[in-house]
Structure formats: C-alpha cells, structure tokens
Design a protein around this motif. Structure first.
Motif, PDB file in Angstrom:
ATOM      1  N   GLU A 137      -3.416  17.161 -19.939  1.00  0.00           N
ATOM      2  CA  GLU A 137      -3.073  18.124 -18.884  1.00  0.00           C
ATOM      3  C   GLU A 137      -3.405  17.552 -17.504  1.00  0.00           C
ATOM      4  OE1 GLU A 137      -4.977  21.887 -19.656  1.00  0.00           O
ATOM      5  OE2 GLU A 137      -4.018  22.056 -21.625  1.00  0.00           O
ATOM      6  N   TRP A 138      -4.593  16.941 -17.384  1.00  0.00           N
ATOM      7  CA  TRP A 138      -4.978  16.339 -16.095  1.00  0.00           C
ATOM      8  C   TRP A 138      -4.072  15.165 -15.755  1.00  0.00           C
ATOM      9  CZ3 TRP A 138      -7.451  18.455 -12.358  1.00  0.00           C
ATOM     10  CH2 TRP A 138      -8.421  19.433 -12.608  1.00  0.00           C
ATOM     11  N   ALA A 139      -3.753  14.333 -16.740  1.00  0.00           N
ATOM     12  CA  ALA A 139      -2.887  13.168 -16.482  1.00  0.00           C
ATOM     13  C   ALA A 139      -1.502  13.611 -16.015  1.00  0.00           C
ATOM     14  CB  ALA A 139      -2.780  12.299 -17.733  1.00  0.00           C
ATOM     15  N   LEU A 140      -0.987  14.678 -16.587  1.00  0.00           N
ATOM     16  CA  LEU A 140       0.333  15.171 -16.205  1.00  0.00           C
ATOM     17  C   LEU A 140       0.356  15.758 -14.798  1.00  0.00           C
ATOM     18  CD1 LEU A 140       1.402  16.733 -19.606  1.00  0.00           C
ATOM     19  CD2 LEU A 140       2.474  14.778 -18.448  1.00  0.00           C
ATOM     20  N   ARG A 141      -0.805  16.069 -14.236  1.00  0.00           N
ATOM     21  CA  ARG A 141      -0.885  16.605 -12.871  1.00  0.00           C
ATOM     22  C   ARG A 141      -0.906  15.514 -11.809  1.00  0.00           C
ATOM     23  NH1 ARG A 141      -5.550  21.061 -12.668  1.00  0.00           N
ATOM     24  NH2 ARG A 141      -4.984  20.906 -10.476  1.00  0.00           N
ATOM     25  N   LEU A 142      -1.037  14.262 -12.233  1.00  0.00           N
ATOM     26  CA  LEU A 142      -1.058  13.160 -11.266  1.00  0.00           C
ATOM     27  C   LEU A 142       0.226  13.136 -10.456  1.00  0.00           C
ATOM     28  CD1 LEU A 142      -2.777  10.336 -13.188  1.00  0.00           C
ATOM     29  CD2 LEU A 142      -2.900  10.568 -10.732  1.00  0.00           C
ATOM     30  N   PRO A 143       0.122  12.921  -9.139  1.00  0.00           N
ATOM     31  CA  PRO A 143       1.346  12.822  -8.336  1.00  0.00           C
ATOM     32  C   PRO A 143       2.181  11.618  -8.771  1.00  0.00           C
ATOM     33  CG  PRO A 143      -0.613  12.950  -6.941  1.00  0.00           C
ATOM     34  CD  PRO A 143      -1.085  12.796  -8.350  1.00  0.00           C
ATOM     35  N   LEU A 167       0.837  -1.199   0.000  1.00  0.00           N
ATOM     36  CA  LEU A 167       0.000   0.000   0.000  1.00  0.00           C
ATOM     37  C   LEU A 167       0.872   1.249   0.000  1.00  0.00           C
ATOM     38  CD1 LEU A 167      -2.740  -1.118   2.527  1.00  0.00           C
ATOM     39  CD2 LEU A 167      -2.861  -1.105   0.030  1.00  0.00           C
ATOM     40  N   PRO A 168       0.383   2.329  -0.623  1.00  0.00           N
ATOM     41  CA  PRO A 168       1.181   3.553  -0.671  1.00  0.00           C
ATOM     42  C   PRO A 168       1.259   4.224   0.701  1.00  0.00           C
ATOM     43  CG  PRO A 168      -0.973   3.893  -1.666  1.00  0.00           C
ATOM     44  CD  PRO A 168      -0.884   2.433  -1.335  1.00  0.00           C
ATOM     45  N   SER A 169       2.233   5.100   0.851  1.00  0.00           N
ATOM     46  CA  SER A 169       2.395   5.846   2.096  1.00  0.00           C
ATOM     47  C   SER A 169       1.211   6.790   2.293  1.00  0.00           C
ATOM     48  CB  SER A 169       3.686   6.662   2.058  1.00  0.00           C
ATOM     49  OG  SER A 169       3.553   7.716   1.102  1.00  0.00           O
ATOM     50  N   GLN A 170       1.002   7.216   3.528  1.00  0.00           N
ATOM     51  CA  GLN A 170      -0.066   8.172   3.809  1.00  0.00           C
ATOM     52  C   GLN A 170       0.163   9.481   3.051  1.00  0.00           C
ATOM     53  OE1 GLN A 170      -2.970   7.510   5.610  1.00  0.00           O
ATOM     54  NE2 GLN A 170      -3.528   9.376   4.531  1.00  0.00           N
ATOM     55  N   GLU A 171       1.429   9.879   2.932  1.00  0.00           N
ATOM     56  CA  GLU A 171       1.755  11.112   2.198  1.00  0.00           C
ATOM     57  C   GLU A 171       1.290  11.010   0.746  1.00  0.00           C
ATOM     58  OE1 GLU A 171       5.633  13.790   0.883  1.00  0.00           O
ATOM     59  OE2 GLU A 171       5.943  11.960   2.041  1.00  0.00           O
ATOM     60  N   TYR A 172       1.536   9.864   0.122  1.00  0.00           N
ATOM     61  CA  TYR A 172       1.121   9.688  -1.269  1.00  0.00           C
ATOM     62  C   TYR A 172      -0.406   9.598  -1.379  1.00  0.00           C
ATOM     63  CZ  TYR A 172       0.947   8.117  -6.059  1.00  0.00           C
ATOM     64  OH  TYR A 172       0.666   8.025  -7.401  1.00  0.00           O
ATOM     65  N   VAL A 173      -1.035   8.926  -0.443  1.00  0.00           N
ATOM     66  CA  VAL A 173      -2.502   8.838  -0.427  1.00  0.00           C
ATOM     67  C   VAL A 173      -3.092  10.250  -0.335  1.00  0.00           C
ATOM     68  CG1 VAL A 173      -4.503   8.072   0.916  1.00  0.00           C
ATOM     69  CG2 VAL A 173      -2.610   6.496   0.488  1.00  0.00           C
ATOM     70  N   ASP A 174      -2.515  11.086   0.533  1.00  0.00           N
ATOM     71  CA  ASP A 174      -2.998  12.459   0.677  1.00  0.00           C
ATOM     72  C   ASP A 174      -2.872  13.233  -0.631  1.00  0.00           C
ATOM     73  OD1 ASP A 174      -3.591  11.966   3.345  1.00  0.00           O
ATOM     74  OD2 ASP A 174      -1.762  12.913   4.105  1.00  0.00           O
ATOM     75  N   LYS A 175      -1.763  13.037  -1.353  1.00  0.00           N
ATOM     76  CA  LYS A 175      -1.579  13.708  -2.644  1.00  0.00           C
ATOM     77  C   LYS A 175      -2.617  13.225  -3.656  1.00  0.00           C
ATOM     78  CE  LYS A 175       3.377  14.542  -2.204  1.00  0.00           C
ATOM     79  NZ  LYS A 175       4.707  14.200  -2.709  1.00  0.00           N
ATOM     80  N   MET A 176      -2.914  11.932  -3.629  1.00  0.00           N
ATOM     81  CA  MET A 176      -3.909  11.391  -4.561  1.00  0.00           C
ATOM     82  C   MET A 176      -5.297  11.935  -4.238  1.00  0.00           C
ATOM     83  SD  MET A 176      -2.281   9.722  -6.761  1.00  0.00           S
ATOM     84  CE  MET A 176      -3.622   8.940  -7.593  1.00  0.00           C
ATOM     85  N   ILE A 177      -5.614  12.057  -2.955  1.00  0.00           N
ATOM     86  CA  ILE A 177      -6.909  12.627  -2.566  1.00  0.00           C
ATOM     87  C   ILE A 177      -7.006  14.065  -3.048  1.00  0.00           C
ATOM     88  CG2 ILE A 177      -8.314  13.352  -0.589  1.00  0.00           C
ATOM     89  CD1 ILE A 177      -7.311  10.786   0.847  1.00  0.00           C
ATOM     90  N   GLU A 178      -5.936  14.830  -2.890  1.00  0.00           N
ATOM     91  CA  GLU A 178      -5.926  16.215  -3.383  1.00  0.00           C
ATOM     92  C   GLU A 178      -6.157  16.256  -4.896  1.00  0.00           C
ATOM     93  OE1 GLU A 178      -2.403  18.379  -2.200  1.00  0.00           O
ATOM     94  OE2 GLU A 178      -2.637  17.721  -0.108  1.00  0.00           O
ATOM     95  N   TYR A 179      -5.505  15.368  -5.619  1.00  0.00           N
ATOM     96  CA  TYR A 179      -5.679  15.297  -7.070  1.00  0.00           C
ATOM     97  C   TYR A 179      -7.132  14.964  -7.424  1.00  0.00           C
ATOM     98  CZ  TYR A 179      -5.262  13.630 -11.866  1.00  0.00           C
ATOM     99  OH  TYR A 179      -5.444  13.427 -13.216  1.00  0.00           O
ATOM    100  N   GLU A 185      -9.762  15.422  -5.593  1.00  0.00           N
ATOM    101  CA  GLU A 185     -10.598  16.572  -5.222  1.00  0.00           C
ATOM    102  C   GLU A 185     -10.531  17.656  -6.301  1.00  0.00           C
ATOM    103  OE1 GLU A 185     -10.496  16.350  -0.329  1.00  0.00           O
ATOM    104  OE2 GLU A 185      -8.966  17.525  -1.375  1.00  0.00           O
ATOM    105  N   ALA A 186      -9.347  17.892  -6.850  1.00  0.00           N
ATOM    106  CA  ALA A 186      -9.210  18.883  -7.916  1.00  0.00           C
ATOM    107  C   ALA A 186     -10.025  18.481  -9.143  1.00  0.00           C
ATOM    108  CB  ALA A 186      -7.736  19.075  -8.283  1.00  0.00           C
ATOM    109  N   LEU A 187      -9.979  17.203  -9.501  1.00  0.00           N
ATOM    110  CA  LEU A 187     -10.793  16.710 -10.619  1.00  0.00           C
ATOM    111  C   LEU A 187     -12.279  16.918 -10.339  1.00  0.00           C
ATOM    112  CD1 LEU A 187      -8.996  13.313 -11.333  1.00  0.00           C
ATOM    113  CD2 LEU A 187      -9.118  15.229 -12.926  1.00  0.00           C
ATOM    114  N   ALA A 188     -12.699  16.583  -9.114  1.00  0.00           N
ATOM    115  CA  ALA A 188     -14.115  16.712  -8.742  1.00  0.00           C
ATOM    116  C   ALA A 188     -14.544  18.174  -8.752  1.00  0.00           C
ATOM    117  CB  ALA A 188     -14.359  16.076  -7.372  1.00  0.00           C
ATOM    118  N   LYS A 189     -13.723  19.056  -8.181  1.00  0.00           N
ATOM    119  CA  LYS A 189     -14.068  20.490  -8.142  1.00  0.00           C
ATOM    120  C   LYS A 189     -14.149  21.079  -9.539  1.00  0.00           C
ATOM    121  CE  LYS A 189     -12.284  21.353  -3.535  1.00  0.00           C
ATOM    122  NZ  LYS A 189     -11.161  21.840  -2.727  1.00  0.00           N
TER     123      LYS A 189
END
Length: 142
Positions: free
Chosen positions: A89-95, A15-27, A29-33
């Motif tokens: 553009e969205w794909a390139l923003r992925l952590p 499983l990924p680190s919590q730091e990476y999970v947090d970055k994915m959640i932010e990503y 959220e940006a897609l959803a917003k």
C-alpha cells in the motif's frame, strides 16, 4: 524495503524537477507521520559506485558505471510495517516519476533477528545483536 529502480536519466545524474522533489518530500513526511519510516535515501549513479566480486576466496573491486540501468537502483525506503499488504500500500502511494515508463519498484521483506529460529544463534550472539540494535536506536534518537 522499497527499492526504486534506476533508468537512463538517473544513471546520467539528471536531477528530478522541484515539483517531483516536493512530491517525494510529501510522501516521506507521510511515512514519517505514520511512524513507519526508518530511512529513505536517493543514490548517486553507478559511476560513483563499485561492485565487489568474489572468486576462489578473493575479492575484486569493479568500479562503475555498470551497463544495465534496469538492474540498478536509484534509491530506497526502509519502512517498518505490520504486513506485506501494508508495505505494498505504501509503495503504491509513491509519486510516479515524470517519464516513468519502464521504471519500477521492488518491495522486499528485511530479516529481523526475531525471524530466525532460536537455535540458530547462541545466547552470546543474540545478546551482541540486541546490543548492536540498541546502539543504533540510540543514535537515531536525538
């Protein structure tokens, strides 16, 4: 559709680190917003999956795991955007995952019924497809 490729770690169920999970959640959220996110899911390793192979009109189930991790996927994002360029553009923003050397993404365009020529569907089939999509939209709106 943005497809995240698997690697030895994802196939081992690491499983990924919590730091990476947090970055994915932010990503996500940006897609959803931005109003473009339709779905986003991580996938279990191929050891939890199966493939179906067809030969001479018969289906055969092949249980995972599967040998080539680089040929497998670890997750996906289904987004609805106006152009290929916007999808990229969205794909390139992925952590970038830690130790992500060799891991890649695929970006694929998903067919929409409106992409098909009118003559390829009977009016009845077009109505059934429209009804199905409306049912799916209703399930998403809660």
């Amino acid at each position: 559709m943005i497809v995240g490729k698997a690697n030895e770690q994802t196939e081992a169920g690491v499983l990924p680190s919590q730091e990476y999970v947090d970055k994915m959640i932010e990503y996500n959220e940006a897609l959803a917003k931005a109003g473009v996110l339709l779905a986003a899911e991580g996938l279990y390793p191929s050891s939890h999956g199966a493939q179906i192979s067809y030969s001479d009109g018969k289906a055969t189930v092949i249980d995972g795991p599967f040998a080539e991790a680089k040929e497998l996927i670890a997750g996906f994002w289904l987004i609805q955007v106006k152009s290929r360029e916007e999808a990229l553009e969205w794909a390139l923003r992925l952590p970038v995952p830690p130790g992500g050397n060799g891991i890649g993404l695929d970006v694929w365009q998903v067919f929409d019924p409106s992409d098909l020529p009118e003559e390829s569907m009977t009016p009845e089939a077009a109505q059934r497809e429209a009804d199905l999509r409306e049912l799916l939209r209703d399930k998403r709106e809660f």
